[in-house]
Design an enzyme around this catalytic site. Structure first.
Site, mmCIF file in Angstrom:
data_model
loop_
_atom_site.group_PDB
_atom_site.id
_atom_site.type_symbol
_atom_site.label_atom_id
_atom_site.label_comp_id
_atom_site.label_asym_id
_atom_site.label_seq_id
_atom_site.Cartn_x
_atom_site.Cartn_y
_atom_site.Cartn_z
ATOM 1 N N LEU A 16 0.839 -1.202 0.000
ATOM 2 C CA LEU A 16 0.000 0.000 0.000
ATOM 3 C C LEU A 16 0.878 1.258 0.000
ATOM 4 O O LEU A 16 0.557 2.258 -0.663
ATOM 5 C CB LEU A 16 -0.903 -0.044 1.238
ATOM 6 C CG LEU A 16 -2.042 0.927 1.363
ATOM 7 C CD1 LEU A 16 -2.885 0.988 0.106
ATOM 8 C CD2 LEU A 16 -2.916 0.548 2.554
ATOM 9 N N TYR A 143 -3.907 -10.119 14.770
ATOM 10 C CA TYR A 143 -3.709 -8.974 13.862
ATOM 11 C C TYR A 143 -4.914 -8.010 13.945
ATOM 12 O O TYR A 143 -4.741 -6.798 14.152
ATOM 13 C CB TYR A 143 -3.517 -9.502 12.430
ATOM 14 C CG TYR A 143 -3.677 -8.463 11.363
ATOM 15 C CD1 TYR A 143 -2.793 -7.391 11.271
ATOM 16 C CD2 TYR A 143 -4.726 -8.530 10.430
ATOM 17 C CE1 TYR A 143 -2.945 -6.423 10.288
ATOM 18 C CE2 TYR A 143 -4.879 -7.570 9.454
ATOM 19 C CZ TYR A 143 -3.996 -6.523 9.394
ATOM 20 O OH TYR A 143 -4.154 -5.561 8.428
ATOM 21 N N ARG A 181 -14.739 -12.631 -2.664
ATOM 22 C CA ARG A 181 -14.918 -11.753 -1.486
ATOM 23 C C ARG A 181 -14.467 -10.328 -1.786
ATOM 24 O O ARG A 181 -15.108 -9.355 -1.382
ATOM 25 C CB ARG A 181 -14.115 -12.324 -0.312
ATOM 26 C CG ARG A 181 -13.984 -11.356 0.854
ATOM 27 C CD ARG A 181 -13.222 -11.959 2.018
ATOM 28 N NE ARG A 181 -12.936 -10.985 3.037
ATOM 29 C CZ ARG A 181 -11.807 -10.292 3.124
ATOM 30 N NH1 ARG A 181 -10.827 -10.464 2.245
ATOM 31 N NH2 ARG A 181 -11.636 -9.421 4.087
HETATM 32 P P1 NAI Z 1 2.785 -4.610 3.835
HETATM 33 O O1 NAI Z 1 3.078 -5.763 4.710
HETATM 34 O O2 NAI Z 1 3.034 -4.738 2.373
HETATM 35 O O3 NAI Z 1 3.554 -3.317 4.362
HETATM 36 C C1 NAI Z 1 3.798 -3.066 5.718
HETATM 37 C C2 NAI Z 1 5.116 -2.357 5.821
HETATM 38 O O4 NAI Z 1 5.364 -2.082 7.198
HETATM 39 C C3 NAI Z 1 6.286 -3.179 5.293
HETATM 40 O O5 NAI Z 1 7.006 -2.458 4.306
HETATM 41 C C4 NAI Z 1 7.124 -3.453 6.515
HETATM 42 O O6 NAI Z 1 8.531 -3.475 6.262
HETATM 43 C C5 NAI Z 1 6.742 -2.295 7.425
HETATM 44 N N1 NAI Z 1 6.945 -2.651 8.833
HETATM 45 C C6 NAI Z 1 6.561 -3.801 9.464
HETATM 46 N N2 NAI Z 1 6.951 -3.781 10.731
HETATM 47 C C7 NAI Z 1 7.589 -2.595 10.922
HETATM 48 C C8 NAI Z 1 8.228 -2.013 12.036
HETATM 49 N N3 NAI Z 1 8.285 -2.631 13.214
HETATM 50 N N4 NAI Z 1 8.783 -0.794 11.885
HETATM 51 C C9 NAI Z 1 8.740 -0.159 10.689
HETATM 52 N N5 NAI Z 1 8.170 -0.673 9.589
HETATM 53 C C10 NAI Z 1 7.582 -1.878 9.705
HETATM 54 O O7 NAI Z 1 1.250 -4.223 4.096
HETATM 55 P P2 NAI Z 1 0.285 -3.343 3.203
HETATM 56 O O8 NAI Z 1 -0.612 -4.233 2.455
HETATM 57 O O9 NAI Z 1 1.071 -2.328 2.480
HETATM 58 O O10 NAI Z 1 -0.608 -2.646 4.331
HETATM 59 C C11 NAI Z 1 -0.215 -1.416 4.904
HETATM 60 C C12 NAI Z 1 -1.037 -1.184 6.165
HETATM 61 O O11 NAI Z 1 -2.411 -1.172 5.843
HETATM 62 C C13 NAI Z 1 -0.832 -2.247 7.222
HETATM 63 O O12 NAI Z 1 -0.897 -1.630 8.488
HETATM 64 C C14 NAI Z 1 -2.037 -3.158 7.034
HETATM 65 O O13 NAI Z 1 -2.379 -3.793 8.243
HETATM 66 C C15 NAI Z 1 -3.094 -2.161 6.601
HETATM 67 N N6 NAI Z 1 -4.108 -2.785 5.768
HETATM 68 C C16 NAI Z 1 -3.821 -3.102 4.466
HETATM 69 C C17 NAI Z 1 -4.774 -3.671 3.664
HETATM 70 C C18 NAI Z 1 -4.523 -3.924 2.222
HETATM 71 O O14 NAI Z 1 -5.467 -4.314 1.537
HETATM 72 N N7 NAI Z 1 -3.324 -3.735 1.700
HETATM 73 C C19 NAI Z 1 -6.101 -4.022 4.199
HETATM 74 C C20 NAI Z 1 -6.303 -3.640 5.583
HETATM 75 C C21 NAI Z 1 -5.337 -3.036 6.319
HETATM 76 C C1 15L Z 2 -5.723 -6.930 5.578
HETATM 77 O O1 15L Z 2 -5.866 -6.382 6.664
HETATM 78 C C2 15L Z 2 -4.397 -7.317 5.061
HETATM 79 O O2 15L Z 2 -3.382 -6.441 5.495
HETATM 80 C C3 15L Z 2 -4.377 -7.389 3.528
HETATM 81 O O3 15L Z 2 -3.169 -8.031 3.129
HETATM 82 C C4 15L Z 2 -5.579 -8.151 2.998
HETATM 83 O O4 15L Z 2 -5.471 -9.485 3.360
HETATM 84 C C5 15L Z 2 -6.861 -7.560 3.535
HETATM 85 O O5 15L Z 2 -6.840 -7.375 4.931
HETATM 86 C C6 15L Z 2 -8.116 -8.376 3.219
HETATM 87 O O6 15L Z 2 -8.954 -8.527 4.095
HETATM 88 O O7 15L Z 2 -8.256 -8.789 2.069
#
Ligand code: NAI
Ligand code: 15L
Length: 274
Positions: A16, A143, A181
């Site tokens: 993201l 989570y 979904r």
């Molecule tokens: P991702 O796993 O690709 O990115 C998360 C980033 O956080 C990674 O680059 C990682 O290196 C960094 N990270 C992890 N632990 C860390 C730490 N202790 N200190 C500093 N950096 C750290 O996840 P994504 O998909 O980009 O999601 C971003 C955020 O949005 C997350 O918080 C996720 O829970 C939330 N989210 C994302 C969704 C999606 O559809 N992509 C859906 C719902 C929530």
């Molecule tokens: C999340 O919270 C996860 O970070 C993402 O990787 C997807 O799995 C998303 O939910 C989802 O519900 O599809």
């Protein structure tokens, strides 16, 4: 609060974060990037762990707002979630408070309410069948529990310190929906940028919880609070429906992995690989 210009983007190396690095500058933001991993082509990015309170203090100094994406984004043992998502988010809020940052956009997740039964029947669902933001929290994983914590932390920092947060319960923000979904919970990256922009610029948000998705025909939840920020989604997953349903079949109400907002997270959550 004046419209923010300089924004700290945590988790900037992630999926993201990468999409938002592409899309948010179009809205005029200057992004300061932070991640525990280096980011290719971004030598000025701050490489820091959310456990490093000194680095966080420096990272937030002088920014107008923060988009907090960093953390574990899938299921993991509680100890890891505690460190990265619970303590890490607390550390960031404390740094922001100490440095006077007035607005945070927090990447919450649908998994904070993942054990909520999804609307049943034929889409599009009536407005009164859509899941409201004030539905009781029902995390589906540790989570999801950490996202529930983040929302409560945001509420506390508003009530105690007057720091504003928009908690965005993101559905699935990827280039394209890849499951049936996701036809209900998908947020296109462009709508994601629209929503983050609205969350950064809306007046007087206090602590607002919104769902983060496009205007999907098969939407499961209520976007009223997101629209109240000025968010106008333009995308809909429906053009992907025919192909995905042909490949995967319709959702089966008897299948537990199809019965709740959180999908397969309620039964077989994907595990954080690091
Ligand atoms: P991702 O796993 O690709 O990115 C998360 C980033 O956080 C990674 O680059 C990682 O290196 C960094 N990270 C992890 N632990 C860390 C730490 N202790 N200190 C500093 N950096 C750290 O996840 P994504 O998909 O980009 O999601 C971003 C955020 O949005 C997350 O918080 C996720 O829970 C939330 N989210 C994302 C969704 C999606 O559809 N992509 C859906 C719902 C929530
Ligand atoms: C999340 O919270 C996860 O970070 C993402 O990787 C997807 O799995 C998303 O939910 C989802 O519900 O599809």
């Amino acid at each position: 609060m004046p419209a923010p210009r300089t924004v700290l983007l945590t988790g900037a190396a992630g999926g993201l974060g990468t999409l938002m690095r592409e899309l948010l500058p179009e809205y005029g933001y200057e992004l300061r990037l932070l991640d525990v991993r280096p980011i290719e082509g971004e030598p000025d990015a701050i490489i820091a762990d959310l456990a490093d309170t000194g680095a966080l203090r420096e990272a937030v100094r002088g920014v107008d707002a923060i988009i907090h994406l960093a953390g574990i984004s899938l299921e993991a043992p509680f100890e890891k979630i505690l460190k990265a998502n619970i303590e890490g988010t607390y550390n960031l809020y404390e740094a922001a408070r100490e440095e006077g940052v007035e607005r945070i956009v927090f990447a919450s997740s649908n998994h904070a309410v993942g054990f909520t039964p999804r609307p049943q029947g034929d889409a599009p669902f009536d407005a009164d069948a859509l899941i409201p933001v004030d539905t009781p929290r029902r995390p589906d994983t540790f989570y999801g529990l950490s996202k529930s914590f983040g929302e409560d932390l945001a509420q506390l920092y508003w009530d105690l310190h007057g720091m504003e947060t928009v908690s965005v319960r993101i559905g699935s923000c990827f280039r394209e929906p890849t499951s049936v979904r996701m036809l209900s919970v998908w947020m296109s990256p462009e709508d994601g940028a629209r929503l983050f922009h609205a969350a950064l610029t809306a007046e007087d948000v206090k602590h607002t919880v919104v769902y983060g998705s496009s205007a999907n025909t098969r939407l499961w939840w209520d976007l009223t609070t997101a629209r109240a920020l000025g968010y106008e989604p333009r995308d809909d997953s429906e053009p992907y429906a025919e192909k995905l349903i042909a490949e995967q079949g319709e959702l089966d109400p008897e299948n537990v992995a199809h019965a709740y907002l959180g999908g397969h997270f309620v039964s077989e959550p994907p595990i954080w690989p690091y």
